[in-house]
Design a protein around this motif. Structure first.
Motif, PDB file in Angstrom:
ATOM      1  N   VAL A 201       0.855  -1.186   0.000  1.00  0.00           N
ATOM      2  CA  VAL A 201       0.000   0.000   0.000  1.00  0.00           C
ATOM      3  C   VAL A 201       0.889   1.233   0.000  1.00  0.00           C
ATOM      4  O   VAL A 201       1.621   1.495   0.955  1.00  0.00           O
ATOM      5  N   SER A 202       0.827   1.980  -1.082  1.00  0.00           N
ATOM      6  CA  SER A 202       1.623   3.193  -1.198  1.00  0.00           C
ATOM      7  C   SER A 202       0.943   4.325  -0.436  1.00  0.00           C
ATOM      8  O   SER A 202      -0.229   4.627  -0.657  1.00  0.00           O
ATOM      9  N   ALA A 203       1.691   4.955   0.459  1.00  0.00           N
ATOM     10  CA  ALA A 203       1.128   6.078   1.221  1.00  0.00           C
ATOM     11  C   ALA A 203       0.729   7.210   0.286  1.00  0.00           C
ATOM     12  O   ALA A 203      -0.276   7.890   0.505  1.00  0.00           O
ATOM     13  N   SER A 204       1.506   7.414  -0.773  1.00  0.00           N
ATOM     14  CA  SER A 204       1.190   8.501  -1.704  1.00  0.00           C
ATOM     15  C   SER A 204      -0.109   8.234  -2.442  1.00  0.00           C
ATOM     16  O   SER A 204      -0.825   9.176  -2.809  1.00  0.00           O
ATOM     17  N   LEU A 205      -0.443   6.958  -2.671  1.00  0.00           N
ATOM     18  CA  LEU A 205      -1.678   6.622  -3.354  1.00  0.00           C
ATOM     19  C   LEU A 205      -2.893   6.898  -2.471  1.00  0.00           C
ATOM     20  O   LEU A 205      -3.945   7.335  -2.945  1.00  0.00           O
TER      21      LEU A 205
END
Length: 800
Positions: A201-205
């Motif tokens: 899970v990308s924090a930026s996403l």
């Protein structure tokens, strides 16, 4: 109350994993961070238990919206959900709707039974388009209903968000808009929620402009104590990595290696990056006696159902070879002993590897890879990075978590961010004067191209162009195939591809000047080819497509239940008013619809202000009063046979006829819409119906919008005279009889409010309602009236 453990065991025959039990106990979080193959689909049962048996049933949304990446096949997830419901004895209580698949009953039940739990499964583009009020593959009139049902009372679950960054960003923004606090959000009529699932899970996403990344406390992951039993075995599953010693694009050599390494009684999975490559490998396997299947996203629903069953079956005897594209990366529970894959962006490699030794029962599973001929449809840098990492892993046996822990760079995609003003603009579903529409493609585009839905059919041409009859309707969802826009153009260059154009009320040809739009439903003559049941969509295929449905109109018209399936209906048509089994008086139908909407409100347990619910009931009662207009009554009564004409004429006004046929109006009123007359009657001789209503404009709007054809704007597709609108003439006088308890009177048609500018403006009134109630609640109130109308017309039991 049944425990979740017992509930899960009854559904699956297995005990839940620890993290699945926490989902049921604590509720669905913002994020579920779990590797592929670890049972993420079980979140469906966690939601269902909470909705039916859990401690907070009222706070658990009644619909689960399960979204998979754009090119996924959703049939296996749907079949698993149905199997669980069968085991639990809940098939009649919980609907399962497959977007772009399934028969008519599946398509309509989740709408008609809006008061009951439902599981809606589809790809992100088909589902997020609904949440943007532009649902792909359904009629324009259906947009507001699906919009209402997926933003109110809906728990969204998005699987493998790293494969759908655009749609995930859009849903995160929508989640911010549904919190009901502050000036940047609106309340919803029922609880709603969003859960994003992925191993990485990308924090930026997750961190969008209006919705900060969730706190760590709002994330569920596999903890140390969960790593026991079967889950521990799955997480420890290994596959040995090796570079396949063949040249990229040499599909004969790839097929030879596949056959050499295939093991009897097991599944061998080949995953390549393009449909063309998949077809190349599959063609090279044709001579083998080992059962083999081609699998990609460009099959019709009728074939996808069979393919999903075939590839999911446990291999026996000689085993099974499946040649596939990215469709296997999510939604398919496959367990291959040997995997062959082209290099792809690292998240895709991880997903593909998760389909090899998925259950962890093998100690000699193999993962063979080779570079693709070209990097497309991916970024070249991403494919190169994956090639370098796979090369470094030569001969290493890795788990899925080993692959996840590798720091492999991937390109951060540029995404289009949905803002509040964008969503507000989408509330109006009317096309512009040219028939064009707002394009939601930028908010849902997660693959190299967006899709249209193409159905092949037989029909008798109505003229020299070869077009179907105006009454013809596109085949239902299971006959449609998803086709990328770019590839559709290749088909459209050699044969006619038809769309139904509301503005002219007939089928028109897709062209360079009028290109296809994302999500549009198109038809092609079966004789023109372009599709093969074994290999799917292929614009170069010339053989006629076998076993296609017919579009030739019959004497029967579409029933209410067909409309609830999302079928397109011409602007001029009013099919739900005819052939409903018996002649039904306007008075009786008005009472029936009011009773049905009150039953829906009670069954849902709707918590909205009393005056708002009162307005909904009055709108349901008054919605069809415009049918009392002589023009509409003359058209309906003309359907009666000679033997019935006298008593039918004497029984006016009617709401429904008991015979088949189509309403035919005088030439000057070809687009007569009774709902406009209903609004004008409420402004005139029937204004007494609004006497006890706190917000009369809300009733007026719900009455006008009850077919989804007139909402924010009121205009007809062929109105050119400023003094005429939808069959009505400005200042014409119509005598009205006693109706719904109101005395006889006179209607003087006043069309000024529907013109441009001026002190009175219907559009300004409607937009004021949108801003006062918010787009989510206003669409939901529309849906209540429309569903009640459908249920009453279909003579269904009242909701309870």
């Amino acid at each position: 109350m049944a425990s979740f453990d017992a509930f899960f065991r009854a559904a699956t025959g297995e005990a839940p994993y620890g993290y699945q039990a926490r989902l049921a106990r604590d509720g669905l979080p913002a994020v579920v961070r779990v590797p592929t193959g670890a049972g993420k689909t079980g979140i469906i049962l966690a939601w269902l238990w909470r909705r039916l048996e859990g401690p907070d049933r009222a706070g658990t949304p009644r619909r689960l919206i399960f979204a998979l990446p754009q090119r996924s096949l959703v049939e296996q997830v749907a079949r698993e959900a149905v199997r669980w419901l069968e085991n639990l004895g809940l098939v009649d209580e919980v609907a399962v709707h497959v977007v772009m698949g399934g028969a008519g009953d599946s398509q309509r039940r989740w709408r008609l039974d809006m008061h009951r739990p439902a599981i809606v499964i589809g790809t992100v583009d088909s589902l997020v388009s609904k949440a943007l009020n532009r649902g792909y593959g359904i009629s324009r009139a259906m947009y507001p209903i699906d919009f209402a049902l997926v933003v109110n009372g809906a728990q969204w679950v998005v699987d493998e968000i790293q494969l759908c960054p655009e749609s995930t960003t859009t849903l995160r923004q929508l989640a911010a808009f549904t919190r009901g606090g502050g000036g940047a959000s609106w309340v919803t009529a029922e609880p709603t929620g969003l859960t994003c699932m992925s191993a990485t899970v990308s924090a930026s996403l997750l961190d969008t402009v209006d919705n900060p990344a969730p706190a760590e406390a709002d994330t569920v992951r596999i903890e140390a104590e969960d790593r026991v039993g079967k889950l521990a075995v799955r997480l420890g599953a290994r596959r040995r990595v090796g570079r396949l010693a063949v040249e990229p694009g040499d599909y004969r050599s790839v097929a030879s290696e596949v056959l050499r390494r295939h093991r009897q009684g097991t599944l061998t999975l080949v995953v390549v990056n393009t449909v063309a490559a998949a077809r190349g490998v599959y063609a090279a396997l044709r001579a083998t006696s080992v059962p083999h299947t081609l699998l990609h996203s460009r099959f019709r629903g009728v074939e996808r159902e069979g393919l999903a069953l075939r590839v999911a079956a446990d291999p026996t005897g000689a085993g099974h070879i499946v040649v596939a594209t990215q469709v296997v990366e999510a939604g398919l529970d496959l367990d291959a002993a040997v995997l062959f894959t082209e290099a792809a962006p690292w998240p895709s490699v991880v997903q593909r590897a998760g389909r090899c030794n998925r259950r962890g029962l093998l100690d000699d599973a193999e993962l063979w890879w080779l570079p693709p001929v070209r990097h497309l449809p991916y970024e070249e840098a991403d494919v190169r990075a994956a090639v370098a990492e796979l090369t470094a892993l030569e001969g290493v046996a890795v788990t899925g978590e080993d692959l996840l822990d590798r720091d492999v760079p991937t390109t951060e995609p540029e995404v289009t961010v949905l803002r509040r003003a964008d969503l507000i603009a989408l509330f109006d579903t009317a096309p512009d004067l040219t028939g064009a529409d707002l394009d939601v493609g930028p908010y849902v585009r997660d693959a190299d191209d967006l899709d249209v839905q193409v159905a092949w059919a037989d029909w008798t041409p109505v003229d020299a162009t070869g077009r179907p009859a105006p009454q013809a309707k596109a085949p239902e969802a299971r006959w449609r195939c998803r086709v990328p826009l770019g590839e559709l153009r290749a088909l459209a260059k050699r044969t006619a591809v038809w769309r139904f154009t509301q503005a002219v009320g007939q089928w028109t040809r897709v062209s360079d000047r009028q290109p296809a739009r994302p999500g549009e439903v198109l038809v092609v003559a079966a004789s023109a080819g372009g599709y093969d049941p074994e290999s799917g969509f292929d614009p170069s295929a010339r053989k006629p497509v076998p076993g296609c449905p017919s579009l030739d109109p019959t004497l029967e018209v579409a029933s209410v239940l067909e409309q609830a399936s999302g079928a397109e209906e011409a602007f001029r048509q009013d099919d739900a008013s005819v052939a409903q089994g018996r002649w039904l008086s306007l008075e009786r139908h008005s009472v029936d619809v009011r009773d049905h909407v009150e039953a829906l409100i009670a069954a849902i347990g709707l918590v909205l202000p009393g005056p708002v619910l009162r307005a909904v009931a009055v709108a349901a009662y008054a919605h069809d009063v415009g049918k009392a207009h002589p023009t509409w009554q003359d058209a309906l009564c003309a359907l009666a046979g000679p033997a019935d004409r006298e008593w039918v004429d004497a029984g006016r006004p009617w709401a429904k006829s008991g015979v088949d046929g189509r309403l035919v109006y005088p030439d000057a009123t070809t687009s007569f819409r009774h709902e406009l007359v209903s609004l004008l009657l409420l402004d005139g001789p029937l204004r007494g119906l609004l006497a006890d209503v706190e917000d009369p404009d809300l009733v007026r709007y719900l009455v006008l919008a009850h077919h989804g054809k007139l909402r924010i704007q009121v205009r007809g597709p062929d109105d050119t005279d400023d003094d005429r609108l939808l069959g009505l003439k400005h200042h014409e006088v119509v005598l009205t009889s006693e109706l719904l308890g109101q005395p006889a009177g006179t209607l003087t048609v006043d069309l000024d409010q529907f013109g441009l500018g001026g002190a009175r403006s219907w559009t300004r009134t409607a937009l004021g309602l949108r801003d006062r109630y918010g787009p989510f609640v206003l669409a939901y109130l529309e849906t209540l009236v429309r569903i009640a109308d459908w249920r009453a017309s279909a003579d269904l039991e009242k909701a309870s």
